[in-house]
Design an enzyme around this catalytic site. Structure first.
Site, PDB file in Angstrom:
ATOM      1  N   ARG A  17      19.986 -11.739 -28.671  1.00 54.01           N
ATOM      2  CA  ARG A  17      18.943 -12.740 -28.389  1.00 54.01           C
ATOM      3  C   ARG A  17      19.473 -14.154 -28.604  1.00 54.01           C
ATOM      4  NH1 ARG A  17      14.314 -11.390 -32.200  1.00 54.01           N
ATOM      5  NH2 ARG A  17      16.118 -10.894 -33.461  1.00 54.01           N
ATOM      6  N   ASN A  35      13.383  -8.687 -28.296  1.00 50.86           N
ATOM      7  CA  ASN A  35      13.700  -7.271 -28.402  1.00 50.86           C
ATOM      8  C   ASN A  35      12.477  -6.469 -27.991  1.00 50.86           C
ATOM      9  OD1 ASN A  35      16.285  -7.688 -29.394  1.00 50.86           O
ATOM     10  ND2 ASN A  35      15.678  -7.507 -31.520  1.00 50.86           N
TER      11      ASN A  35
END
Length: 93
Positions: A17, A35
């Site tokens: 990320r 996520n």
């Protein structure tokens, strides 16, 4: 142009990320990354086609320590990108 990506592989717990955030921010794209509960990474992003092409290549490569098995891509309608702001990580603590 507004795109939705699902990235599968070893993409959680490896800084994926943060990697996407850095890449998208440098390309001046708007959107978010998070996520999923299924162990994938989801990205919604808007910007010009050249920048999106660069981000797509970065998603397929991933950061060191990751393994990208598959990138699924969908084009969204332009109105889905209307509320997207500076690129951010969703669900980060």
């Amino acid at each position: 142009m507004v795109l939705h990506f699902i990235v599968r592989g070893r993409v959680q717990g490896v800084g994926f990320r943060w990697f996407v955030h850095r890449e998208a921010s440098e390309l001046e794209l708007r959107g978010w990354v998070r996520n999923t509960e299924d162990g994938e990474v989801e990205v919604v992003v808007t910007g010009d086609e050249a920048a999106l092409t660069e981000l797509r290549a970065s998603l397929k490569r991933g950061p060191r320590g990751s393994r990208v098995d598959k990138v699924i891509e969908h084009t969204l309608v332009e109105s889905e990108g209307a509320d997207l702001k500076a690129f951010k990580i969703e669900g980060a603590w």
